[in-house]
Write a protein that holds these residues in place. Structure first.
Motif, PDB file in Angstrom:
ATOM      1  N   SER A   2      10.551  -1.230  -3.407  1.00 29.91           N
ATOM      2  CA  SER A   2       9.201  -1.425  -3.947  1.00 29.91           C
ATOM      3  C   SER A   2       9.278  -2.581  -4.945  1.00 29.91           C
ATOM      4  O   SER A   2      10.332  -2.873  -5.504  1.00 29.91           O
ATOM      5  N   ARG A   4       7.839  -4.728  -8.268  1.00 27.51           N
ATOM      6  CA  ARG A   4       7.158  -4.609  -9.552  1.00 27.51           C
ATOM      7  C   ARG A   4       7.174  -5.979 -10.228  1.00 27.51           C
ATOM      8  O   ARG A   4       7.823  -6.899  -9.752  1.00 27.51           O
ATOM      9  N   THR A  88      14.261  -0.827  -6.739  1.00 21.90           N
ATOM     10  CA  THR A  88      13.076  -1.647  -6.995  1.00 21.90           C
ATOM     11  C   THR A  88      13.507  -3.091  -7.243  1.00 21.90           C
ATOM     12  O   THR A  88      14.614  -3.354  -7.698  1.00 21.90           O
ATOM     13  N   LYS A 125       7.493   2.292 -19.003  1.00 18.83           N
ATOM     14  CA  LYS A 125       6.679   2.456 -17.789  1.00 18.83           C
ATOM     15  C   LYS A 125       5.512   1.457 -17.744  1.00 18.83           C
ATOM     16  O   LYS A 125       4.390   1.807 -17.416  1.00 18.83           O
ATOM     17  N   GLU A 129       3.083  -2.522 -10.187  1.00 21.82           N
ATOM     18  CA  GLU A 129       3.556  -2.513  -8.803  1.00 21.82           C
ATOM     19  C   GLU A 129       2.701  -3.426  -7.929  1.00 21.82           C
ATOM     20  O   GLU A 129       1.492  -3.517  -8.112  1.00 21.82           O
ATOM     21  N   ILE A 139      -1.021  -2.721  -7.189  1.00 21.33           N
ATOM     22  CA  ILE A 139      -1.284  -1.353  -6.775  1.00 21.33           C
ATOM     23  C   ILE A 139      -1.633  -0.535  -8.019  1.00 21.33           C
ATOM     24  O   ILE A 139      -0.809  -0.386  -8.919  1.00 21.33           O
ATOM     25  N   GLU A 140      -2.868  -0.087  -8.080  1.00 25.30           N
ATOM     26  CA  GLU A 140      -3.298   0.698  -9.240  1.00 25.30           C
ATOM     27  C   GLU A 140      -2.730   2.102  -9.139  1.00 25.30           C
ATOM     28  O   GLU A 140      -2.707   2.697  -8.069  1.00 25.30           O
ATOM     29  N   LYS A 141      -2.290   2.617 -10.268  1.00 26.36           N
ATOM     30  CA  LYS A 141      -1.725   3.973 -10.263  1.00 26.36           C
ATOM     31  C   LYS A 141      -2.803   5.010 -10.353  1.00 26.36           C
ATOM     32  O   LYS A 141      -3.788   4.857 -10.989  1.00 26.36           O
TER      33      LYS A 141
END
Length: 141
Positions: A2, A4, A88, A125, A129, A139-141
């Motif tokens: 993934s 980030r 990642t 955190k 992403e 990409i919204e969490k």
């Protein structure tokens, strides 16, 4: 894998992609194309390695600039941080080798600062992403 990013990468990307006439508008697509079919291990093994710390590796990658039809040697430099534990890939910075925002290299201090930003963002955190199949869309969490 993934993907980030830290804020440094996002502001660099925004700066170089802002005006089409600067000749960097393909940057997002060029980055996506590069990683689309690669596994995390493929990326982990890429050159040019800048730092190796246990499960973390900082790598400088050549990316072609398809807008200006430039090969990877003359295109963009992408600084990534691979985290083996989390599988990642974090984008730390991107810059073109040629044109208005062209630069030959980054200083050791810049690498250190970006790694520090990454480690702090990882801990807090704050990494964002990206979707590698949608032009690096966030990409919204």
């Amino acid at each position: 894998a993934s993907f980030r990013s830290i804020s440094t990468f996002r502001s660099s990307l925004e700066k170089i992609c802002r005006k089409e006439r600067d000749g960097y508008s393909s940057c997002k697509e060029d980055i996506c194309k590069l990683f689309k079919d690669l596994s995390f291990d493929d990326i982990w093994e890429m050159n040019f390695r800048i730092r190796d710390l246990d499960n973390i590796r900082v790598i400088k990658i050549r990316v072609q600039n398809s807008t200006q039809n430039l090969s990877s040697a003359d295109g963009f430099r992408l600084i990534v941080c691979c985290n083996k534990k989390e599988e990642t890939v974090a984008f730390l910075n991107v810059y073109p080798k040629r044109g208005k925002f062209g630069q030959l290299d980054q200083s050791k201090e810049e690498f250190k600062r970006q790694l520090k930003t990454y480690l702090s963002a990882l801990q807090n955190k704050e990494l964002v992403e990206h979707d590698i199949n949608k032009g690096l869309e966030i990409i919204e969490k």
